[in-house]
Design a protein around this motif. Structure first.
Motif, PDB file in Angstrom:
ATOM      1  N   HIS A   1       0.779  -1.280  -0.077  1.00  0.00           N
ATOM      2  CA  HIS A   1      -0.045   0.042  -0.104  1.00  0.00           C
ATOM      3  C   HIS A   1       0.831   1.093  -0.058  1.00  0.00           C
ATOM      4  O   HIS A   1       0.568   2.240  -0.962  1.00  0.00           O
ATOM      5  N   ARG A   2       1.956   1.171   0.817  1.00  0.00           N
ATOM      6  CA  ARG A   2       2.704   2.436   0.761  1.00  0.00           C
ATOM      7  C   ARG A   2       3.267   2.581  -0.619  1.00  0.00           C
ATOM      8  O   ARG A   2       3.629   3.812  -0.986  1.00  0.00           O
ATOM      9  N   TYR A   3       4.044   1.697  -1.151  1.00  0.00           N
ATOM     10  CA  TYR A   3       4.345   1.765  -2.489  1.00  0.00           C
ATOM     11  C   TYR A   3       3.339   2.240  -3.501  1.00  0.00           C
ATOM     12  O   TYR A   3       3.393   2.895  -4.566  1.00  0.00           O
ATOM     13  N   HIS A   4       2.181   1.756  -3.311  1.00  0.00           N
ATOM     14  CA  HIS A   4       1.055   2.049  -4.346  1.00  0.00           C
ATOM     15  C   HIS A   4       0.735   3.530  -4.283  1.00  0.00           C
ATOM     16  O   HIS A   4       0.527   4.147  -5.460  1.00  0.00           O
ATOM     17  N   GLU A   5       0.750   3.971  -2.939  1.00  0.00           N
ATOM     18  CA  GLU A   5       0.614   5.375  -2.970  1.00  0.00           C
ATOM     19  C   GLU A   5       1.567   6.448  -3.619  1.00  0.00           C
ATOM     20  O   GLU A   5       1.176   7.588  -4.218  1.00  0.00           O
ATOM     21  N   ARG A   6       2.891   6.053  -3.816  1.00  0.00           N
ATOM     22  CA  ARG A   6       3.804   6.402  -4.651  1.00  0.00           C
ATOM     23  C   ARG A   6       3.791   6.270  -5.945  1.00  0.00           C
ATOM     24  O   ARG A   6       3.950   7.161  -7.049  1.00  0.00           O
ATOM     25  N   LEU A   7       3.481   5.085  -6.549  1.00  0.00           N
ATOM     26  CA  LEU A   7       3.527   4.551  -8.090  1.00  0.00           C
ATOM     27  C   LEU A   7       2.148   4.420  -8.695  1.00  0.00           C
ATOM     28  O   LEU A   7       2.119   4.493  -9.808  1.00  0.00           O
ATOM     29  N   GLY A   8       1.202   4.214  -7.737  1.00  0.00           N
ATOM     30  CA  GLY A   8      -0.262   3.820  -8.368  1.00  0.00           C
ATOM     31  C   GLY A   8      -0.400   2.986  -9.288  1.00  0.00           C
ATOM     32  O   GLY A   8      -1.127   2.667 -10.174  1.00  0.00           O
ATOM     33  N   HIS A   9       0.443   1.777  -9.167  1.00  0.00           N
ATOM     34  CA  HIS A   9       0.645   0.564 -10.122  1.00  0.00           C
ATOM     35  C   HIS A   9      -0.672  -0.438  -9.704  1.00  0.00           C
ATOM     36  O   HIS A   9      -0.810  -0.422  -8.641  1.00  0.00           O
ATOM     37  N   GLU A  10      -0.920  -0.997 -10.609  1.00  0.00           N
ATOM     38  CA  GLU A  10      -1.997  -1.952 -10.559  1.00  0.00           C
ATOM     39  C   GLU A  10      -1.332  -3.585 -10.923  1.00  0.00           C
ATOM     40  O   GLU A  10      -2.476  -4.293 -10.382  1.00  0.00           O
ATOM     41  N   VAL A  11      -0.223  -3.444 -11.104  1.00  0.00           N
ATOM     42  CA  VAL A  11       0.318  -4.788 -11.452  1.00  0.00           C
ATOM     43  C   VAL A  11       1.653  -4.899 -10.665  1.00  0.00           C
ATOM     44  O   VAL A  11       2.552  -3.812 -10.686  1.00  0.00           O
ATOM     45  N   MET A  12       1.865  -6.061 -10.009  1.00  0.00           N
ATOM     46  CA  MET A  12       3.135  -6.190  -9.299  1.00  0.00           C
ATOM     47  C   MET A  12       3.697  -7.515  -9.337  1.00  0.00           C
ATOM     48  O   MET A  12       2.943  -8.437  -9.648  1.00  0.00           O
ATOM     49  N   HIS A  13       5.119  -7.392  -9.691  1.00  0.00           N
ATOM     50  CA  HIS A  13       5.769  -8.887  -9.727  1.00  0.00           C
ATOM     51  C   HIS A  13       6.502  -9.165  -8.592  1.00  0.00           C
ATOM     52  O   HIS A  13       7.125  -8.494  -7.813  1.00  0.00           O
ATOM     53  N   LEU A  14       6.418 -10.669  -8.489  1.00  0.00           N
ATOM     54  CA  LEU A  14       7.355 -11.385  -7.559  1.00  0.00           C
ATOM     55  C   LEU A  14       8.367 -12.261  -8.222  1.00  0.00           C
ATOM     56  O   LEU A  14       8.211 -12.669  -9.166  1.00  0.00           O
ATOM     57  N   HIS A  15       9.413 -12.343  -7.375  1.00  0.00           N
ATOM     58  CA  HIS A  15      10.476 -13.342  -8.068  1.00  0.00           C
ATOM     59  C   HIS A  15       9.946 -14.780  -8.181  1.00  0.00           C
ATOM     60  O   HIS A  15       9.293 -15.253  -7.124  1.00  0.00           O
ATOM     61  N   ALA A  16       9.931 -15.360  -9.092  1.00  0.00           N
ATOM     62  CA  ALA A  16       9.442 -16.716  -9.500  1.00  0.00           C
ATOM     63  C   ALA A  16      10.443 -17.994  -8.813  1.00  0.00           C
ATOM     64  O   ALA A  16       9.904 -18.896  -8.599  1.00  0.00           O
ATOM     65  N   ASP A  17      11.733 -17.537  -8.523  1.00  0.00           N
ATOM     66  CA  ASP A  17      12.515 -18.413  -8.218  1.00  0.00           C
ATOM     67  C   ASP A  17      12.647 -18.665  -6.674  1.00  0.00           C
ATOM     68  O   ASP A  17      12.441 -17.667  -6.166  1.00  0.00           O
ATOM     69  N   ALA A  18      13.373 -19.653  -6.143  1.00  0.00           N
ATOM     70  CA  ALA A  18      13.413 -20.154  -4.843  1.00  0.00           C
ATOM     71  C   ALA A  18      14.580 -19.173  -4.356  1.00  0.00           C
ATOM     72  O   ALA A  18      14.626 -18.602  -3.249  1.00  0.00           O
ATOM     73  N   ASP A  19      15.723 -18.979  -5.196  1.00  0.00           N
ATOM     74  CA  ASP A  19      16.752 -18.092  -4.678  1.00  0.00           C
ATOM     75  C   ASP A  19      17.173 -18.216  -3.371  1.00  0.00           C
ATOM     76  O   ASP A  19      17.522 -17.154  -2.574  1.00  0.00           O
ATOM     77  N   GLY A  20      17.457 -19.456  -2.886  1.00  0.00           N
ATOM     78  CA  GLY A  20      18.140 -19.675  -1.649  1.00  0.00           C
ATOM     79  C   GLY A  20      17.091 -20.508  -0.601  1.00  0.00           C
ATOM     80  O   GLY A  20      17.486 -20.964   0.372  1.00  0.00           O
ATOM     81  N   LEU A  21      16.023 -20.246  -0.979  1.00  0.00           N
ATOM     82  CA  LEU A  21      14.725 -21.017  -0.138  1.00  0.00           C
ATOM     83  C   LEU A  21      14.945 -22.478  -0.648  1.00  0.00           C
ATOM     84  O   LEU A  21      15.100 -22.642  -1.615  1.00  0.00           O
ATOM     85  N   THR A  22      14.362 -23.359   0.414  1.00  0.00           N
ATOM     86  CA  THR A  22      14.103 -24.677  -0.212  1.00  0.00           C
ATOM     87  C   THR A  22      12.925 -24.678  -0.791  1.00  0.00           C
ATOM     88  O   THR A  22      12.100 -23.794  -0.886  1.00  0.00           O
ATOM     89  N   ASP A  23      12.800 -26.001  -1.583  1.00  0.00           N
ATOM     90  CA  ASP A  23      11.487 -25.989  -2.318  1.00  0.00           C
ATOM     91  C   ASP A  23      10.413 -25.924  -1.410  1.00  0.00           C
ATOM     92  O   ASP A  23       9.102 -25.210  -1.869  1.00  0.00           O
ATOM     93  N   LYS A  24      10.445 -26.503  -0.286  1.00  0.00           N
ATOM     94  CA  LYS A  24       9.232 -26.506   0.534  1.00  0.00           C
ATOM     95  C   LYS A  24       8.662 -24.962   0.894  1.00  0.00           C
ATOM     96  O   LYS A  24       7.793 -24.273   1.048  1.00  0.00           O
ATOM     97  N   GLN A  25       9.908 -24.118   1.463  1.00  0.00           N
ATOM     98  CA  GLN A  25       9.812 -22.844   1.804  1.00  0.00           C
ATOM     99  C   GLN A  25       9.230 -21.791   0.772  1.00  0.00           C
ATOM    100  O   GLN A  25       8.726 -21.094   0.947  1.00  0.00           O
ATOM    101  N   HIS A  26       9.870 -22.310  -0.326  1.00  0.00           N
ATOM    102  CA  HIS A  26       9.351 -21.419  -1.566  1.00  0.00           C
ATOM    103  C   HIS A  26       7.967 -21.551  -1.800  1.00  0.00           C
ATOM    104  O   HIS A  26       6.989 -20.677  -1.881  1.00  0.00           O
ATOM    105  N   ARG A  27       7.544 -22.928  -1.807  1.00  0.00           N
ATOM    106  CA  ARG A  27       6.087 -23.084  -2.323  1.00  0.00           C
ATOM    107  C   ARG A  27       5.164 -22.737  -1.066  1.00  0.00           C
ATOM    108  O   ARG A  27       4.228 -22.145  -1.373  1.00  0.00           O
ATOM    109  N   THR A  28       5.386 -22.749   0.031  1.00  0.00           N
ATOM    110  CA  THR A  28       4.759 -22.359   1.239  1.00  0.00           C
ATOM    111  C   THR A  28       4.651 -20.923   1.373  1.00  0.00           C
ATOM    112  O   THR A  28       3.284 -20.375   1.510  1.00  0.00           O
ATOM    113  N   ALA A  29       5.890 -20.140   0.957  1.00  0.00           N
ATOM    114  CA  ALA A  29       5.542 -18.770   0.736  1.00  0.00           C
ATOM    115  C   ALA A  29       4.714 -18.319  -0.169  1.00  0.00           C
ATOM    116  O   ALA A  29       3.901 -17.228  -0.022  1.00  0.00           O
ATOM    117  N   LEU A  30       4.847 -18.831  -1.449  1.00  0.00           N
ATOM    118  CA  LEU A  30       3.809 -18.511  -2.361  1.00  0.00           C
ATOM    119  C   LEU A  30       2.538 -18.948  -2.050  1.00  0.00           C
ATOM    120  O   LEU A  30       1.436 -17.959  -2.486  1.00  0.00           O
TER     121      LEU A  30
END
Length: 374
Positions: A296-325
């Motif tokens: 919400h704080r970023y949206h106040e500055r950017l007014g964006h309607e679309v946001m991306h997350l990193h698709a890769d685990a990037d150091g997380l275990t497969d379980k941590q990655h899936r659980t977080a998503l």
């Protein structure tokens, strides 16, 4: 708000274990992450384009075509298509073909690209990359809209009454303009009435907010309705757990490994601790409510309607990655979708038919369709 999962297909050692997957395994992992993103309800999946190590994302149309065959509903993005390096005619042929194979699910994010290797591989320099990007896009958009094109420019042979095949499924495909630090991409997006996707990764929000403000000003200058301007924005990382302490404890060694990598390659970090990054960068690490508040704080500055997350685990275990998503889609996304309105993504009638008929091989075992997607 709508949500993309994006990968640049970095191919390097795991920041925690040091394990280096084979190229084959890494590419297959990208496809499986796209299948997972559709299963969990993400609106889009994006694949970057880079032409130097440690990336193996030199051929987004090929990767996205395989993803198209394994999915049926999720939008397919490039992040970004480096038109400054590509022959726009060849790029059109690749992406028009991909759009047909995906049933009209393609969206492009274009940009000039970066990295020293492009000058060596493609003879594109800092002096001409913006001109190449602009000229390439001007031809690319005409090819998508016109059955025959007569054209001349500086960087490729001229065309006279030229036809390109296949003719497009989406007429036209939607093209976003990726922007990190320069006003050139912003101006091109505003001139043609196209959406803007802010990188929003490496620095605090202020320079990105300034570029978005400039985009909206130039949008109006070029005669477009201010209500039609559309902005997306990236994030510098994501990990959520039910309480912030667990999220920070798990993510800290990943962040510290990133700082060590910066030191090795001679990059001065902007954020020197995880706490500093959580406070001043777009990284989303913490509890669901903390992440909702930060978006919400970023949206106040950017007014964006679309946001991306990193698709890769990037150091997380497969379980941590899936659980977080999964936690993102169960506890975070529904709140942001309700509180930050966003316009529907384009839908081609062939895409809608493909969801009803589901051609053989289009879905993976155990996957499920997100019925909420507009």
């Amino acid at each position: 708000m709508k949500f993309l999962a994006i990968t640049l297909i970095v191919h390097g050692p795991d920041p925690i274990t040091g394990e280096l997957k084979s190229t084959n395994a890494r590419l297959r992992e990208v496809v499986e992450n796209a299948v997972l993103a559709e299963e969990l309800g993400f609106d889009g999946f994006g694949v970057g384009e880079r032409h130097e190590r440690p990336f193996i994302s030199s051929s987004p149309p090929v990767v996205l075509s395989h993803i198209a065959a394994r999915t049926s509903a999720i939008r397919l993005f490039t992040a970004v298509t480096t038109l400054s390096l590509l022959d726009p005619v060849r790029a059109y042929e690749d992406y028009a073909t991909l759009d047909h194979l995906s049933g009209g699910r393609l969206e492009l994010i274009i940009g000039k690209g970066n990295g020293a290797a492009q000058a060596q591989l493609f003879h594109v320099t800092g002096e001409d990359q913006w001109d190449r990007n602009r000229e390439g896009y001007e031809l690319f958009r005409r090819l998508w809209r016109e059955d025959r094109v007569t054209w001349s420019g500086r960087f490729r042979p001229s065309l006279t009454d030229a036809e390109t095949w296949p003719r497009p499924l989406q007429r036209p495909v939607r093209v976003w303009h990726g922007s990190a630090t320069s006003e050139e991409s912003v101006e091109l997006a505003a001139l043609y009435g196209d959406p803007l996707f802010s990188a929003n990764v490496s620095n605090p929000v202020e320079p990105y907010a300034e570029l978005v403000r400039h985009y909206r000003e130039r949008w109006e200058f070029h005669g477009h309705d201010p209500a039609d301007a559309l902005v997306g924005a990236g994030t510098a990382g994501y990990y959520a757990t039910k309480n912030s302490q667990d999220a920070i404890e798990t993510y800290r060694p990943i962040f510290n490994a990133r700082l060590e990598l910066f030191k090795k390659v001679g990059v001065t970090p902007v954020f020197h601790t995880l706490e500093d990054a959580i406070e001043r960068s777009s990284i989303l690490v913490g509890s669901p409510q903390q992440i909702i508040d930060k978006v919400h704080r970023y949206h106040e500055r950017l007014g964006h309607e679309v946001m991306h997350l990193h698709a890769d685990a990037d150091g997380l275990t497969d379980k941590q990655h899936r659980t977080a998503l999964e936690l993102f889609q169960s506890d975070i996304a529904p709140v942001l979708r309700a509180e930050i309105p966003s316009r529907p993504f384009p839908r081609h009638e062939d895409s809608e038919r493909s969801e009803r008929s589901e051609p053989l091989g289009s879905r993976s075992p155990g996957s499920s369709r997100d019925e909420r997607r507009p």
